[in-house]
Design a protein around this motif. Structure first.
Motif, PDB file in Angstrom:
ATOM      1  N   PRO A  89     -33.307   1.694  13.232  1.00  0.00           N
ATOM      2  CA  PRO A  89     -34.381   2.365  12.484  1.00  0.00           C
ATOM      3  C   PRO A  89     -34.660   1.616  11.188  1.00  0.00           C
ATOM      4  N   ASP A  90     -35.795   1.891  10.597  1.00  0.00           N
ATOM      5  CA  ASP A  90     -36.126   1.233   9.326  1.00  0.00           C
ATOM      6  C   ASP A  90     -35.302   1.807   8.179  1.00  0.00           C
ATOM      7  N   HIS A  91     -35.012   3.114   8.238  1.00  0.00           N
ATOM      8  CA  HIS A  91     -34.283   3.779   7.163  1.00  0.00           C
ATOM      9  C   HIS A  91     -33.232   4.737   7.713  1.00  0.00           C
ATOM     10  N   ILE A  92     -32.099   4.810   7.035  1.00  0.00           N
ATOM     11  CA  ILE A  92     -31.109   5.854   7.257  1.00  0.00           C
ATOM     12  C   ILE A  92     -30.852   6.487   5.897  1.00  0.00           C
ATOM     13  N   ILE A  93     -30.954   7.814   5.834  1.00  0.00           N
ATOM     14  CA  ILE A  93     -30.808   8.511   4.556  1.00  0.00           C
ATOM     15  C   ILE A  93     -29.643   9.478   4.646  1.00  0.00           C
ATOM     16  N   VAL A  94     -28.729   9.427   3.662  1.00  0.00           N
ATOM     17  CA  VAL A  94     -27.518  10.237   3.696  1.00  0.00           C
ATOM     18  C   VAL A  94     -27.363  11.018   2.391  1.00  0.00           C
ATOM     19  N   PRO A  95     -26.667  12.162   2.448  1.00  0.00           N
ATOM     20  CA  PRO A  95     -26.353  12.899   1.219  1.00  0.00           C
ATOM     21  C   PRO A  95     -25.295  12.135   0.420  1.00  0.00           C
ATOM     22  N   ARG A 120     -30.988  -6.270  12.939  1.00  0.00           N
ATOM     23  CA  ARG A 120     -31.234  -6.238  11.495  1.00  0.00           C
ATOM     24  C   ARG A 120     -30.549  -5.021  10.882  1.00  0.00           C
ATOM     25  N   LEU A 121     -30.561  -4.981   9.567  1.00  0.00           N
ATOM     26  CA  LEU A 121     -29.973  -3.861   8.850  1.00  0.00           C
ATOM     27  C   LEU A 121     -31.058  -2.859   8.472  1.00  0.00           C
ATOM     28  N   PRO A 122     -30.816  -1.577   8.702  1.00  0.00           N
ATOM     29  CA  PRO A 122     -31.738  -0.568   8.174  1.00  0.00           C
ATOM     30  C   PRO A 122     -31.498  -0.421   6.673  1.00  0.00           C
ATOM     31  N   GLY A 178     -30.790  -2.987   0.923  1.00  0.00           N
ATOM     32  CA  GLY A 178     -32.084  -2.819   0.274  1.00  0.00           C
ATOM     33  C   GLY A 178     -32.518  -1.373   0.200  1.00  0.00           C
ATOM     34  N   GLY A 179     -31.549  -0.457   0.179  1.00  0.00           N
ATOM     35  CA  GLY A 179     -31.851   0.965   0.138  1.00  0.00           C
ATOM     36  C   GLY A 179     -32.170   1.466  -1.253  1.00  0.00           C
ATOM     37  N   VAL A 230     -33.993   8.008   9.998  1.00  0.00           N
ATOM     38  CA  VAL A 230     -32.955   8.902  10.490  1.00  0.00           C
ATOM     39  C   VAL A 230     -32.329   9.599   9.295  1.00  0.00           C
ATOM     40  N   LEU A 231     -32.329  10.938   9.323  1.00  0.00           N
ATOM     41  CA  LEU A 231     -31.686  11.723   8.277  1.00  0.00           C
ATOM     42  C   LEU A 231     -30.329  12.197   8.791  1.00  0.00           C
ATOM     43  N   ILE A 232     -29.290  11.942   8.039  1.00  0.00           N
ATOM     44  CA  ILE A 232     -27.947  12.350   8.439  1.00  0.00           C
ATOM     45  C   ILE A 232     -27.644  13.731   7.875  1.00  0.00           C
ATOM     46  N   LEU A 233     -27.369  14.693   8.758  1.00  0.00           N
ATOM     47  CA  LEU A 233     -26.946  16.024   8.344  1.00  0.00           C
ATOM     48  C   LEU A 233     -25.434  16.103   8.508  1.00  0.00           C
ATOM     49  N   THR A 234     -24.735  16.395   7.425  1.00  0.00           N
ATOM     50  CA  THR A 234     -23.273  16.297   7.447  1.00  0.00           C
ATOM     51  C   THR A 234     -22.556  17.633   7.588  1.00  0.00           C
TER      52      THR A 234
END
Length: 296
Positions: A89-95, A120-122, A178-179, A230-234
């Motif tokens: 994915p282009d982005h992974i977002i974590v809390p 590649r790296l997201p 690059g986040g 992708v949103l990570i729900l923990t």
């Protein structure tokens, strides 16, 4: 940890800050037989005590500074790409709390790219609550050179951490991929959590910072239209059910500095209704509900 210790015939010790953790989480360690101690301090104070306990007694440390734990947490990133057919994915977002998750996910992403499992790296981004934002402040005030500890204050108990142990590792991950690092308000967290719930996915408030943060990153132009995210729900909703109940009753922010801003949440609240035990009462209410839904 408490569950596995019980299954393996081992004793377990859990230290938590008094009054600053959800009862849903506390009930699990109690039920699994852990020696559970509520300390009159915050999360960071618990860590200090635990570090000394480990130094003075044969106790094995299992919080997020344990390197084997971070290695195990890498599996989340591996399974994520596997389920996406190895399309990054282009982005992974974590809390962002103690920052172990972002550290572990980033380590796995870099290793999978080196192994040729991904092309590649997201961009891995970390979202914190405004009241528990040491990584955000470190970047904005110290350019990431030093951590800026804070006295954490947020209803998102899982990320109520003012002095995260893995901040250097997390910062490296953000920089390498690059986040971005962003913060969101209590009202934004509550709104995002309700939005996720309305889609049939129950999460605890700390997880909802990802959606709230995504909205900010989109407005800033960091996340662009058409990019995959992708949103990570923990954490599951039942880890902190009291937050959800208070939200829908409308008293989550009563008497707090956020009370005025929280008026925007009214449209998302779904308090239970008390009706007479009559079919007509239920049908009339159902019709009103349908009309209100169509108007929205």
């Amino acid at each position: 940890m408490a569950a596995y210790a019980a299954r393996g015939g081992m004793r377990s010790l859990v230290l938590i800050p008094e009054g600053k953790i959800s009862w849903g989480k506390l009930s699990q360690s109690l039920d699994y037989g852990a020696l559970t101690c509520q300390l009159r301090t915050d999360f960071d104070g618990c860590v200090k005590v635990l570090n000394e306990v480990v130094r003075r007694r044969p106790v094995y440390l299992l919080n997020s500074v344990n390197p084997y734990r971070l290695e195990g947490q890498k599996s989340a990133a591996i399974e994520l790409l596997e389920q996406l057919g190895w399309q990054t994915p282009d982005h992974i977002i974590v809390p962002g709390g103690n920052l172990g998750n972002s550290s572990a996910l980033g380590k796995a992403l870099v290793e999978m790219k080196d192994l040729g499992l991904s092309a590649r790296l997201p961009k891995l981004s970390v979202i914190q609550a405004e009241g528990a934002n040491p990584l955000v402040r470190s970047l904005r005030e110290q350019a990431g050179k030093n951590l800026v500890p804070v006295e954490a204050d947020t209803l998102a108990t899982a990320i109520r951490i003012g002095n995260p142990a893995s901040w250097k590792k997390a910062l490296r991950v953000v920089q390498v991929t690059g986040g971005a690092v962003e913060q969101v308000s209590e009202v934004e967290i509550a709104s995002a959590k309700a939005e996720i719930g309305a889609d049939g996915v129950g999460c605890e408030p700390a997880s909802a910072v990802t959606l709230a943060g995504l909205k900010k990153l989109v407005k800033q132009g960091f996340v662009k239209p058409g990019e995959s995210v992708v949103l990570i729900l923990t954490g599951h909703l039942l880890k902190d059910p009291e937050f959800t109940l208070k939200f829908h009753r409308g008293d989550l922010f009563v008497g707090t500095p956020h009370e005025k801003a929280a008026t925007v949440l009214v449209r998302q609240q779904r308090a239970p209704l008390v009706l007479d035990a009559r079919v007509d009462a239920v049908l009339e209410t159902l019709e009103k509900f349908d009309r209100a839904g169509s108007e929205r």
